[in-house]
Scaffold this motif. Sequence first.
Motif, PDB file in Angstrom:
ATOM      1  N   LEU A  82       0.821  -1.209   0.000  1.00 25.95           N
ATOM      2  CA  LEU A  82       0.000   0.000   0.000  1.00 25.95           C
ATOM      3  C   LEU A  82       0.862   1.269   0.000  1.00 25.95           C
ATOM      4  N   MET A  86      -0.404   3.607  -2.720  1.00 26.24           N
ATOM      5  CA  MET A  86      -1.291   4.656  -2.206  1.00 26.24           C
ATOM      6  C   MET A  86      -0.578   5.792  -1.487  1.00 26.24           C
ATOM      7  N   GLU A  88       1.552   8.965  -0.097  1.00 21.24           N
ATOM      8  CA  GLU A  88       1.627  10.363  -0.532  1.00 21.24           C
ATOM      9  C   GLU A  88       2.890  11.068  -0.035  1.00 21.24           C
ATOM     10  N   LYS A  96      -3.754   6.686  -4.676  1.00 28.33           N
ATOM     11  CA  LYS A  96      -4.628   7.151  -3.592  1.00 28.33           C
ATOM     12  C   LYS A  96      -5.824   7.884  -4.184  1.00 28.33           C
ATOM     13  N   GLU A  99      -8.899   4.039  -6.164  1.00 24.57           N
ATOM     14  CA  GLU A  99      -9.050   2.613  -5.902  1.00 24.57           C
ATOM     15  C   GLU A  99      -9.982   1.922  -6.899  1.00 24.57           C
ATOM     16  N   VAL A 129      -8.376  -3.562  -4.140  1.00 22.56           N
ATOM     17  CA  VAL A 129      -7.056  -3.342  -3.567  1.00 22.56           C
ATOM     18  C   VAL A 129      -6.602  -4.544  -2.743  1.00 22.56           C
TER      19      VAL A 129
END
Length: 288
Positions: A82, A86, A88, A96, A99, A129
């Motif tokens: 992840l 995803m 940042e 992000k 999904e 995911v």
Amino acid sequence: MSAAKVELGRRLFYDADLSADGTLACAGCHEQKRAFADGNATRPGVHGGAGRRNVPGLANIGWFGRLTFADPAATSLEAQALIPLMGEHPVEMGMKGREAEFERRLGAEACYRRMFAKAFPERGGRIDVASVTAALGAFQRTIISYRSPYDRFRRGETKALSALGREGARVFRTRGCVSCHSGPNLTDLDYHRLEAATGADVGLGEHTRLPEDEGRFRTPSLRNVELTGPWWHDGSARTLEDAIGRHPVTLSQTDMKALIAFLGAQTDPHFIADPTLARPDRACGKRL
């Protein structure tokens, strides 16, 4: 783990559709020929933002309980996946808030629908995911490297390691390297500080908020280490000699040469050429 999950995970590992703009696959940063590292100090994300840390190799990653340089919460391959997908800070693959794109993109292909159904019958073949990260984790658990010259030497092949490499093993053992680079994967998986924390990256301290953890990073594995440079958590060590020289030990030129030979003996030629870990050329009985 199942053969179907591994097959799906391998295909996903090499698929750039897992990134926001379709330009970056997991394999874009983890190249087999580099022991699943990438040869750069850090790697920019899909939006061009600078990377923060050096890409580690993935040899035997299935046995690691700590999977990043400084995030103690990433203790499973599924959770770790992840971070690039995803995350940042920094943005890597940039998914992000996107999904739903996993189902839209992957589900648009009949072969992928069949592969997810076969891999996850208990989930009704759902493409999301959780299924993507579970499949990636299954494939990564097959990224196994235990056939280096040093492995063979330890199994009794006395000629697998050169005289210089054997001397390097002695230096490695007697000069304290083994205190952190221990065990079958040459890492204690613990956090250590070898330099004062500088800049914005304070390592473990970023997560614990404890001053004593600033500048602490997880010990990297030394498997296939000559292929995974540049080294250090930020890729700032351009040579193995530089990386070794940052440790609190002084070596003669003779000992340094022997230690480099020992580290070279960690390279597993079978691992970097294993066709079962390479980009798949077929899926669902057809060429990709």
